[in-house]
Scaffold this motif. Structure first.
Motif, short mmCIF file in Angstrom:
data_model
loop_
_atom_site.label_atom_id
_atom_site.label_comp_id
_atom_site.label_asym_id
_atom_site.label_seq_id
_atom_site.Cartn_x
_atom_site.Cartn_y
_atom_site.Cartn_z
N SER A 101 -26.96 -56.57 -68.35
CA SER A 101 -28.12 -57.53 -68.65
C SER A 101 -27.26 -58.82 -69.13
O SER A 101 -26.14 -58.98 -69.65
CB SER A 101 -29.01 -57.09 -69.52
OG SER A 101 -28.43 -57.20 -70.90
N GLY A 102 -28.08 -60.00 -69.11
CA GLY A 102 -27.64 -61.01 -69.97
C GLY A 102 -26.30 -61.81 -69.35
O GLY A 102 -26.25 -61.81 -67.97
N ASN A 103 -25.53 -62.27 -70.20
CA ASN A 103 -24.62 -63.15 -69.57
C ASN A 103 -23.36 -62.14 -68.97
O ASN A 103 -22.50 -62.59 -68.15
CB ASN A 103 -23.99 -64.01 -70.69
CG ASN A 103 -23.58 -63.16 -71.84
OD1 ASN A 103 -23.71 -61.90 -72.20
ND2 ASN A 103 -22.79 -63.61 -73.03
N LYS A 104 -23.44 -61.02 -69.25
CA LYS A 104 -22.38 -59.88 -68.79
C LYS A 104 -22.14 -59.90 -67.46
O LYS A 104 -21.19 -59.92 -66.95
CB LYS A 104 -22.54 -58.63 -69.62
CG LYS A 104 -22.61 -58.34 -71.06
CD LYS A 104 -21.47 -58.79 -71.70
CE LYS A 104 -21.12 -58.71 -73.08
NZ LYS A 104 -21.85 -60.10 -73.76
N TRP A 105 -23.19 -59.77 -66.68
CA TRP A 105 -23.29 -59.80 -65.29
C TRP A 105 -22.47 -60.91 -64.88
O TRP A 105 -21.81 -60.80 -63.88
CB TRP A 105 -24.72 -59.46 -64.84
CG TRP A 105 -24.86 -59.71 -63.14
CD1 TRP A 105 -25.48 -60.87 -62.48
CD2 TRP A 105 -24.22 -59.26 -62.11
NE1 TRP A 105 -25.07 -60.75 -61.42
CE2 TRP A 105 -24.12 -59.56 -60.92
CE3 TRP A 105 -23.31 -58.02 -62.47
CZ2 TRP A 105 -23.97 -59.16 -59.76
CZ3 TRP A 105 -22.58 -57.36 -61.10
CH2 TRP A 105 -22.85 -57.98 -59.90
N PHE A 106 -22.74 -62.22 -65.27
CA PHE A 106 -22.23 -63.34 -64.56
C PHE A 106 -20.60 -63.29 -64.86
O PHE A 106 -19.97 -64.07 -64.04
CB PHE A 106 -22.82 -64.69 -65.22
CG PHE A 106 -24.35 -64.62 -64.99
CD1 PHE A 106 -24.89 -65.58 -63.84
CD2 PHE A 106 -25.37 -64.21 -65.73
CE1 PHE A 106 -26.10 -65.41 -63.58
CE2 PHE A 106 -26.66 -64.21 -65.37
CZ PHE A 106 -27.00 -64.75 -64.27
N LYS A 107 -20.32 -62.68 -65.92
CA LYS A 107 -18.75 -62.93 -66.27
C LYS A 107 -18.17 -61.70 -65.46
O LYS A 107 -17.00 -61.59 -65.17
CB LYS A 107 -18.61 -62.64 -67.64
CG LYS A 107 -19.07 -63.59 -68.67
CD LYS A 107 -18.64 -63.68 -70.04
CE LYS A 107 -19.28 -62.42 -70.89
NZ LYS A 107 -18.94 -62.43 -72.10
N LEU A 108 -18.78 -60.60 -65.07
CA LEU A 108 -18.09 -59.56 -64.23
C LEU A 108 -18.24 -59.62 -62.63
O LEU A 108 -17.37 -59.14 -62.09
CB LEU A 108 -18.92 -58.40 -64.53
CG LEU A 108 -18.68 -57.74 -65.81
CD1 LEU A 108 -19.68 -56.52 -66.34
CD2 LEU A 108 -17.17 -57.06 -66.05
N ARG A 109 -19.18 -60.35 -62.17
CA ARG A 109 -19.55 -60.37 -60.81
C ARG A 109 -18.11 -60.80 -60.07
O ARG A 109 -17.57 -60.13 -59.42
CB ARG A 109 -20.44 -61.39 -60.57
CG ARG A 109 -21.16 -61.24 -59.10
CD ARG A 109 -22.32 -61.96 -58.77
NE ARG A 109 -21.83 -63.37 -58.76
CZ ARG A 109 -21.51 -64.31 -57.93
NH1 ARG A 109 -21.31 -63.80 -56.62
NH2 ARG A 109 -21.38 -65.74 -58.18
N LEU A 110 -17.47 -62.12 -60.30
CA LEU A 110 -16.32 -62.60 -59.90
C LEU A 110 -15.17 -61.64 -59.95
O LEU A 110 -14.19 -61.35 -59.24
CB LEU A 110 -15.96 -64.06 -60.18
CG LEU A 110 -17.24 -64.80 -59.65
CD1 LEU A 110 -16.55 -66.40 -60.16
CD2 LEU A 110 -17.66 -64.82 -58.23
N ASN A 111 -15.26 -60.88 -61.32
CA ASN A 111 -14.02 -60.06 -61.36
C ASN A 111 -14.19 -58.63 -60.30
O ASN A 111 -13.22 -58.37 -59.78
CB ASN A 111 -14.34 -59.47 -62.99
CG ASN A 111 -13.39 -60.31 -63.78
OD1 ASN A 111 -12.27 -60.58 -63.57
ND2 ASN A 111 -13.90 -61.02 -64.60
N LEU A 112 -15.40 -58.32 -60.38
CA LEU A 112 -15.54 -57.17 -59.31
C LEU A 112 -15.06 -57.61 -58.01
O LEU A 112 -14.62 -56.84 -57.15
CB LEU A 112 -17.02 -56.81 -59.37
CG LEU A 112 -17.48 -55.86 -60.71
CD1 LEU A 112 -19.03 -55.96 -60.91
CD2 LEU A 112 -16.99 -54.47 -60.64
N GLU A 113 -15.71 -58.59 -57.55
CA GLU A 113 -15.57 -59.09 -56.11
C GLU A 113 -13.92 -59.36 -55.86
O GLU A 113 -13.47 -58.93 -54.70
CB GLU A 113 -16.19 -60.44 -55.84
CG GLU A 113 -17.62 -60.25 -55.61
CD GLU A 113 -18.62 -61.24 -55.29
OE1 GLU A 113 -18.09 -62.33 -55.22
OE2 GLU A 113 -19.78 -61.10 -55.24
N HIS A 114 -13.40 -59.80 -57.12
CA HIS A 114 -11.96 -60.30 -56.87
C HIS A 114 -10.97 -58.73 -56.54
O HIS A 114 -10.19 -58.73 -55.84
CB HIS A 114 -11.20 -61.05 -58.00
CG HIS A 114 -9.91 -61.36 -58.04
ND1 HIS A 114 -9.22 -62.18 -57.18
CD2 HIS A 114 -8.91 -60.40 -58.49
CE1 HIS A 114 -7.72 -62.03 -57.50
NE2 HIS A 114 -7.64 -61.00 -58.35
#
Ligand code: PLP
Length: 296
Positions: A44-57
């Motif tokens: 939830s919250g800001n955590k998803w935004f910080k993780l998304r590009l990490n997961l994709e990368h």
């Protein structure tokens, strides 16, 4: 944006509605809340935004595992465990404090249920979390893992956080967010139009030490109109008291929004104090980011 994932609830940033805070706004500046806490029950919250590009990368580079760092109560650790489960990736959490020394927390239990592998290290060892030699040794042990620093504080995290700015309409004059590592604030400041003033509420004592660390990642043309407040720390990170508990309870009754005691509760306490002291210009349109931190 909608991300459908395996057998888990969908992550949907369209659920991040803007909700007016009518009680808080009465007789002063207009204050609304951006509900990032609604995009997913765990990620939830800001955590998803910080993780998304990490997961994709990580996926693009052929890593099968995400390795990250956090304390026994870390929202970031839990969000990573859930995001990896959703993405079909392995997750490793390097946890501060030796196993057995600290009580098993609900956060860690939930991480385990999501199949995160927990690797406990002493506080002394954990302090090396940004030390290249230790990271190198860890990468020998976990060669399949993409390393994400504590709090998601890397380039992918900062760039990912910029997406939050796109959820904030142009008519808001003041943007408020809770600050931990400062990663979210950096993404916001780099993306929001400079005329929109950005206020970061730091829940730790002496939290303004973060200023130069944040500034180091700002595009110089964007390095204006932002400020940290560390007044409402309530004794320090993770500390709370009766006054804060009562405030959060009343906030829930009046605005129908649950806050968390670590970040958003302290931020909203500060936002209300500023409203009471008439520190917000009356014509201000304030938006406060609910960055999550709640458990189902
Ligand atoms: C992690 C967290 C923050 C801090 O975000 P940073 O990007 O590390 O500054 C703020 N609010 C909540 C609810 C959090 O869980």
């Amino acid at each position: 944006m909608k991300t459908t994932c395996g057998n888990m609830a969908t992550i949907d940033t369209a659920r991040a509605i803007i909700q007016p805070l009518s009680q808080l706004s009465s007789g002063g500046a207009t204050i609304d809340m951006l509900r990032l806490d609604l995009i997913h029950p765990l990620i939830s919250g800001n955590k998803w935004f910080k993780l998304r590009l990490n997961l994709e990368h990580a996926r693009k580079q052929g890593y099968r595992t995400i390795l990250t760092f956090g304390g026994a109560h870390s929202n970031h650790l839990l969000a990573t465990a859930a995001a990896c489960a959703a993405y079909g990736m392995e997750a490793i959490g390097i946890v501060r404090g030796l196993h057995g020394a600290a009580k098993e927390t609900a956060t860690l239990e939930r991480c385990r249920q999501l199949h995160m592998h927990l690797h406990f290290v002493s506080r002394g060892v954990y302090r090396q979390k940004d030390d290249p030699a230790w990271l190198h040794a860890l990468s020998q042990q976990y060669p399949d893992a993409w390393f994400v620093p504590e709090g998601g504080a890397n380039q992918q995290g900062r760039t990912g956080a910029e997406e939050i700015a796109s959820l904030i309409p142009a008519h808001y004059t003041h943007i408020c967010g809770a600050v931990g590592s400062g990663t979210t604030l950096i993404g916001l400041r780099n993306k929001l139009p400079v005329r929109q003033k950005l206020f970061g509420f730091v829940p730790m004592k002496g939290g303004r030490y973060l200023e130069p660390l944040i500034r180091a990642h700002l595009i110089s043309e964007q390095d204006h109109h932002w400020q940290l407040y560390d007044t409402w720390h309530f004794g320090g990170f993770g500390k709370t008291n009766k006054e804060l508990d009562v405030f959060m309870e009343i906030f829930l009754q009046q605005e129908y929004i649950r806050l968390d005691p670590v970040y958003t509760g302290k931020m909203m306490f500060g936002v209300r104090a500023m409203q009471q002291q008439k520190l917000w210009p009356r014509e201000a349109k304030v938006i406060c980011i609910h960055s999550g931190g709640l458990r189902e």
